[in-house]
Design an enzyme around this catalytic site. Structure first.
Site, PDB file in Angstrom:
ATOM      1  N   MET A   1       0.862  -1.261  -0.026  1.00 53.67           N
ATOM      2  CA  MET A   1       0.074  -0.074  -0.025  1.00 53.67           C
ATOM      3  C   MET A   1       0.784   1.260   0.072  1.00 53.67           C
ATOM      4  O   MET A   1       1.866   1.228   0.553  1.00 53.67           O
ATOM      5  CB  MET A   1      -0.778  -0.016   1.448  1.00 53.67           C
ATOM      6  CG  MET A   1      -1.926   0.909   1.190  1.00 53.67           C
ATOM      7  SD  MET A   1      -2.934   1.080   2.544  1.00 53.67           S
ATOM      8  CE  MET A   1      -4.142  -0.428   2.721  1.00 53.67           C
ATOM      9  N   CYS A   2       0.415   2.312  -0.628  1.00 49.28           N
ATOM     10  CA  CYS A   2       0.996   3.546  -0.579  1.00 49.28           C
ATOM     11  C   CYS A   2       0.010   4.597  -1.068  1.00 49.28           C
ATOM     12  O   CYS A   2      -1.029   4.185  -0.942  1.00 49.28           O
ATOM     13  CB  CYS A   2       2.325   3.729  -1.909  1.00 49.28           C
ATOM     14  SG  CYS A   2       3.440   2.623  -1.837  1.00 49.28           S
ATOM     15  N   GLY A   3       0.439   5.730  -0.417  1.00 53.15           N
ATOM     16  CA  GLY A   3      -0.460   7.044  -0.857  1.00 53.15           C
ATOM     17  C   GLY A   3       0.058   8.066  -1.830  1.00 53.15           C
ATOM     18  O   GLY A   3       1.292   8.124  -2.087  1.00 53.15           O
TER      19      GLY A   3
ATOM     20  N   ARG B   1      -1.401   5.019   4.756  1.00 57.00           N
ATOM     21  CA  ARG B   1      -1.369   4.164   3.479  1.00 57.00           C
ATOM     22  C   ARG B   1       0.359   4.191   3.327  1.00 57.00           C
ATOM     23  O   ARG B   1       0.597   3.256   2.618  1.00 57.00           O
ATOM     24  CB  ARG B   1      -2.022   4.903   2.384  1.00 57.00           C
ATOM     25  CG  ARG B   1      -3.352   5.036   2.662  1.00 57.00           C
ATOM     26  CD  ARG B   1      -3.717   5.456   0.984  1.00 57.00           C
ATOM     27  NE  ARG B   1      -3.739   4.342   0.029  1.00 57.00           N
ATOM     28  CZ  ARG B   1      -4.438   3.323  -0.399  1.00 57.00           C
ATOM     29  NH1 ARG B   1      -5.655   3.296   0.160  1.00 57.00           N
ATOM     30  NH2 ARG B   1      -3.991   2.457  -1.170  1.00 57.00           N
TER      31      ARG B   1
END
Lengths: 298, 227
Positions: free
Chosen positions: A1-3, A32
């Protein structure tokens, strides 16, 4: 997950506050991406012949003044150096290839994060709030920016592995998702003489797209080739000197939401990063469709 | 009316109040202010109460809902009313991916569009969408009904079981084993009843029925893996 976050400020008066507007966006994406954060800011261009080189030193006490002296002594022309913590932006009229070679020879431990006339890059490990504080993100000024908060899933947590990634000049990319064939893309590009800084999957996508555009493709054609070549999940947000561009994989496995307002265009993985924006109630909120290219011009 | 402000309390405090304190209080209606895209607002409800969320919700709004009637005066993120058991969740704006995923019962009404994978693996929930739905919706839908007043994306109802979908607009493509079937009087009545529940005014005659052909129920050695 990343933002991911992106902000393009249309209202000229608000451009002095782009850092302040963006800061809650980046911090809003902490859950995130709590392990690293980074940002590319497109500000006022340097004069025609000049280039800005964003540099990163692992050593907090790196002697930037000495680098400035060495630069002048070796290359016969001074460079302007603006330091922020262990990052610095070096400005010179010398050719990027000359500077690259000089840096590699004399300061091999430094990371060259970006080259361009408008773009500065800051990226590091730590929570988004810590990274923003370290590099005074709230004071940034400019027309548009691209930011990222990282939760590493496929390669190490180091400043070099943080996003944005860059290739060429005034071009950067952040990525939420994961690619399953970055190694074959990397091998293919290495045969074209393209070298890599890290083993990160996003760097493979970034160098692939930049290579296509250097070969003459426009962004849309390059991304269409990307759909054929890049296997995996991605929401990609890209910054160029005068535009932001967004694309999601055919399965739209990773989220994205856009707020278009008379004063700005804001993009984030989730609405919670947009909720604080001024007058967002009157913005046109929508989710970008899979496999469609969205471009916003400055 | 009881009012809870997510600028003043955390979502954990909100949900603990809704789960533990609310049932004994006899409150019939409450509102939640400043949701600002926060996740899991009013998830795990187990009380008959009307909840108005004044703004945009994040992921899993009304997830696992039982008994409550939740109205979101805005948009929602992924997984609204996922695994709902009973009650109603109404979204005034649009819903992101996986709306009503795995829902067992109750009614999910989305007045705007929904993104991909709406009603994926639904197990008895009724879903009524005022707008259009994204790709891969109703994948492996086991039971329940979905009414789509707009268009459906690619791969609608792929590998669906006993669920039934009613689509008013265009279907970009049907998934494996999904097929369009003739509408019966019972289907028209079902669509009318669901439209009434949602408050949408359309003629049930405009809808077509999509259901599983049930060809995937049994292994077919002659299919040569070409479905």
């Amino acid at each position: 997950m990343c933002g991911i976050v992106g902000l393009l400020v249309k209202n000229q008066k608000m451009r002095a506050d782009i850092g302040k507007l963006m800061l809650p966006m980046l911090i809003g994406m902490t859950e995130r991406g709590p392990d690293s954060a980074g940002l590319a800011i497109f500000g006022a261009p340097v004069s025609n012949a000049d280039r800005k080189f964003s540099l990163y030193a692992a050593d907090e006490d790196f002697n930037w003044q000495k680098l400035g002296h060495d630069f002048t002594n070796h290359l016969g022309t001074p460079a302007r150096i603006e330091q922020k913590a262990n990052h610095a932006v070096l400005t010179t009229h010398l050719e990027p290839s000359t500077v690259r070679v000089w840096l590699k020879e004399h300061y091999p431990s430094l990371h060259l994060l970006s080259v361009g006339q408008l773009m500065d890059i800051y990226k590091d490990t730590g929570t988004p709030a810590e990274v923003a504080e370290r590099y005074s993100f709230q004071n940034l000024q400019g027309s548009h920016l691209v930011g990222h908060t990282r939760m590493a899933t496929e390669s190490a947590v180091t400043p070099a592995h943080a996003h944005p990634f860059t290739a060429g000049e005034d071009w950067c990319l952040v990525h939420n998702g994961s690619l399953s064939n970055p190694n074959s893309i990397r091998r293919m590009l290495q045969h074209q003489g393209i070298s890599f800084e890290t083993d990160n999957d996003t760097e493979a996508a970034c160098r692939f797209l930049e290579w296509r555009m250097r070969e003459g493709d426009d962004l849309r054609t390059a991304l269409n080739k990307g759909f054929d070549e890049l296997d995996g999940f991605f929401t990609l947000l890209m910054g160029t000197k005068d535009q932001l561009a967004l694309v999601r994989d055919p399965f739209a496995c990773k989220p994205a939401i856009v707020a278009e307002h008379d004063d700005y265009v804001a993009i984030a993985s989730e609405y919670r990063s947009l909720a604080h924006l001024p007058d967002v109630k009157n913005a046109n909120l929508y989710e970008p469709m899979p496999e469609e290219l969205y471009i916003w011009k400055v | 009316m009881e009012s809870l402000d997510l600028h003043k309390i955390t979502v954990r405090e909100l949900n603990q109040f809704l789960h533990k304190e609310l049932p004994g209080k006899g409150v019939k209606k409450l509102e939640i202010l400043n949701p600002d895209g926060v996740h899991s607002i009013a998830a795990g409800m187990d009380t008959e109460v009307d909840i108005d969320i004044q703004g945009h919700g994040g992921y899993y709004v009304g997830g696992m809902n039982k008994h409550a009637n939740i109205t979101v005066h805005g948009n929602v993120g992924w997984g609204v009313a996922e695994n709902m058991m009973s009650g109603t969740v109404r979204v005034k704006g649009f819903a992101s991916s996986a709306a009503g995923a795995s829902g067992h019962g109750g009614t999910l009404i989305i007045e705007g569009d929904t993104s991909l994978r709406c009603g994926i693996s639904m197990k008895g929930i009724d879903i009524v969408v005022g707008g259009s739905i994204g790709n891969f919706s109703g994948f492996m839908a086991q039971a329940g009904r979905m009414v789509i007043c707009g268009d459906a994306g690619d791969g609608l109802g792929d590998s669906m079981y006993e669920a039934v979908f009613y689509v008013r607009g265009n279907i970009k493509s049907l998934g494996a084993d999904a097929q369009i079937e003739p509408m019966t009087d019972a289907d028209y009545a079902a669509v009318q009843e669901l439209l009434n529940r949602a408050g949408f005014k359309h003629d049930p005659k405009e809808f077509k029925r999509v259901a599983g052909a049930k060809k995937l129920y049994n292994w077919n050695a002659d299919a040569n893996q070409e479905y």
